[in-house]
Design an enzyme around this catalytic site. Structure first.
Site, PDB file in Angstrom:
ATOM      1  CD  GLU A  21     -47.225  11.695  41.075  1.00 47.40           C
ATOM      2  OE1 GLU A  21     -46.360  10.953  40.575  1.00 47.40           O
ATOM      3  OE2 GLU A  21     -47.586  12.779  40.583  1.00 47.40           O
ATOM      4  CE  LYS A  82     -42.757  10.049  33.655  1.00 48.67           C
ATOM      5  NZ  LYS A  82     -42.322  11.146  32.777  1.00 48.67           N
ATOM      6  CB  VAL A 102     -51.047  11.493  37.137  1.00 50.24           C
ATOM      7  CG1 VAL A 102     -52.566  11.651  37.098  1.00 50.24           C
ATOM      8  CG2 VAL A 102     -50.411  12.598  37.974  1.00 50.24           C
ATOM      9  CG  ASP A 134     -44.385  13.967  24.876  1.00 47.01           C
ATOM     10  OD1 ASP A 134     -45.249  13.349  25.532  1.00 47.01           O
ATOM     11  OD2 ASP A 134     -43.238  14.181  25.300  1.00 47.01           O
ATOM     12  CB  SER A 136     -49.173  13.220  29.773  1.00 47.85           C
ATOM     13  OG  SER A 136     -49.171  12.357  30.883  1.00 47.85           O
ATOM     14  CB  ALA A 137     -50.477   7.818  29.355  1.00 50.91           C
ATOM     15  CG  ASP A 138     -50.520  11.830  33.728  1.00 48.70           C
ATOM     16  OD1 ASP A 138     -50.196  10.634  33.812  1.00 48.70           O
ATOM     17  OD2 ASP A 138     -49.859  12.760  34.235  1.00 48.70           O
ATOM     18  CE  LYS A 155     -45.276  17.503  35.644  1.00 47.27           C
ATOM     19  NZ  LYS A 155     -46.282  16.687  36.312  1.00 47.27           N
TER      20      LYS A 155
HETATM   21  N1  PSU Z   1     -46.390  16.390  39.818  1.00 51.60           N
HETATM   22  C1  PSU Z   1     -45.224  16.923  40.312  1.00 51.60           C
HETATM   23  N2  PSU Z   1     -44.059  16.357  39.895  1.00 51.60           N
HETATM   24  C2  PSU Z   1     -44.008  15.287  39.013  1.00 51.60           C
HETATM   25  C3  PSU Z   1     -45.225  14.744  38.497  1.00 51.60           C
HETATM   26  C4  PSU Z   1     -46.380  15.342  38.943  1.00 51.60           C
HETATM   27  O1  PSU Z   1     -45.264  17.880  41.104  1.00 51.60           O
HETATM   28  O2  PSU Z   1     -42.918  14.813  38.692  1.00 51.60           O
HETATM   29  C5  PSU Z   1     -45.188  13.556  37.521  1.00 51.60           C
HETATM   30  C6  PSU Z   1     -46.519  12.815  37.558  1.00 51.60           C
HETATM   31  O3  PSU Z   1     -46.242  11.489  37.932  1.00 51.60           O
HETATM   32  C7  PSU Z   1     -47.067  12.895  36.148  1.00 51.60           C
HETATM   33  C8  PSU Z   1     -45.814  12.922  35.357  1.00 51.60           C
HETATM   34  O4  PSU Z   1     -47.902  11.814  35.840  1.00 51.60           O
HETATM   35  O5  PSU Z   1     -45.012  13.857  36.118  1.00 51.60           O
HETATM   36  C9  PSU Z   1     -46.047  13.336  33.920  1.00 51.60           C
HETATM   37  O6  PSU Z   1     -45.114  12.704  33.094  1.00 51.60           O
HETATM   38  P1  PSU Z   1     -45.336  12.672  31.496  1.00 51.60           P
HETATM   39  O7  PSU Z   1     -45.381  14.120  31.097  1.00 51.60           O
HETATM   40  O8  PSU Z   1     -44.110  11.956  30.970  1.00 51.60           O
HETATM   41  O9  PSU Z   1     -46.598  11.913  31.227  1.00 51.60           O
HETATM   42 MN    MN Z   2     -44.818  12.046  27.246  1.00 51.90          MN
END
Ligand code: PSU
Ligand code: MN
Length: 299
Positions: A21, A82, A102, A134, A136-138, A155
């Site tokens: 990614e 993003k 992701v 909130d 994530s769409a992941d 994370k």
């Molecule tokens: N893994 C990492 N660093 C990152 C990410 C993943 O080590 O920055 C990114 C990925 O692209 C993941 C995103 O999809 O963080 C999640 O963002 P959000 O919580 O806004 O969906």
């Molecule tokens: Mn989000």
């Protein structure tokens, strides 16, 4: 191939390909460590005998596999979007540089028939999601799109129990690689059990082959704990995370900005240690993803 999709020649020809990614590059790490990491992830995949394909949107096309110059351009871009499922076509239409999360990387990998993808950690259910909504769409993408995501878990700035609950509800297999515990990104432990445990790339490849042969749509999450020498013990890391999450909330950081803001604050709070861990775990995930892709191509 449509003109909005460009797959590198080597990714089209190779038996075993690993998608990588780009949001980790543009929004997850500072320059120049981000560029160095992007290169290291590609070399880890090559060293294991597979072909890397870093995914991004550039020049009005979804790009699967970037040249060295393009990787540099991406890492240096300060205005990259993003991208997730909702805005992937916008970046293509507008011609802007877009980094794929992701979720968006899974979509692009699937367009290129790539089944394995390596990242650092997925997005998930944020702490306080009961009021912020909130999530994530992941997670939704993992439920929909047939790509295996190799990660160090979700994370740890997230609400990990709720993240696992959503994955279970949506039917996403969560596989601990050589662990019975769901890893917490920078830390190898979370106190949470991982639903499935597998101890070899071959076992994971066979599982994925069966899942898709049975018509079970959607992806899978492989959770590979950060390497022993690089991980930060959870009790130590949790204090930094709690502080960064509180600060983000107090400043009203919201939406897509939350994860990048907290990640960069953690690099400051840990004096750079969390960044070194992030790089080490992403490299380890790239290696494992390559071994899974090779095992799948041998099956
Ligand atoms: N893994 C990492 N660093 C990152 C990410 C993943 O080590 O920055 C990114 C990925 O692209 C993941 C995103 O999809 O963080 C999640 O963002 P959000 O919580 O806004 O969906
Ligand atoms: Mn989000």
């Amino acid at each position: 191939m449509p003109d909005w999709l460009q797959i590198s020649a080597e990714a089209r020809e190779a038996r075993a390909v690993v998608a990588l990614e780009s949001t980790i590059v543009t929004h997850g790490m500072p320059y120049p460590e981000n560029l160095e990491t992007a290169r290291l992830l590609e070399s880890e995949v090559r060293a294991a005998g597979a072909v890397p394909a870093t995914v991004a949107v550039m020049g009005g096309a979804v790009r699967v596999g970037l040249s060295a110059a393009e990787l540099e351009q991406l890492a240096a871009a300060s205005d990259a979007l993003k991208l997730s499922r909702a805005d992937l076509p916008y970046a293509v239409a507008s011609g802007r540089i877009g980094a794929t999360t992701v979720a968006a990387t899974m979509i692009c990998a699937n367009l290129a028939a790539i089944r394995v993808f390596a990242t650092g950690g997925i997005g998930g259910v944020h702490r306080g999601a009961e009021t912020s909504f909130d999530i994530s769409a992941d997670l939704e993408e993992l439920a929909r799109t047939p790509v295996a995501v190799v990660s160090a878990g979700a994370k740890a700035l997230l609400d990990l129990p709720k993240t696992l609950e959503v994955l279970e509800t949506r039917g996403v297999p969560v596989i601990g690689y050589r662990t019975s515990e769901f890893p917490a990104f920078w830390s190898r432990t979370s106190g949470l059990r991982v639903p499935l445990r597998m101890d070899s790339p071959e076992e994971i490849a066979r599982f994925l082959g069966l899942k898709w042969a049975m018509g079970l749509s959607g992806g899978a999450l492989v959770a590979n704990p950060a390497p022993e020498g690089a991980a930060i013990p959870a009790p130590e890391m949790n204090g930094f995370i709690d502080r960064a999450v509180r600060e983000a909330e107090a400043r009203g950081v919201a939406g897509k900005a939350v994860t990048p803001w907290i990640l960069s604050r953690l690099v400051e709070l840990t004096g750079g240690r969390s960044l070194r861990t992030n790089i080490a775990l992403a490299r380890s995930n790239a290696r494992l993803a390559a071994r899974i892709a090779l095992a799948m191509s041998a099956a």
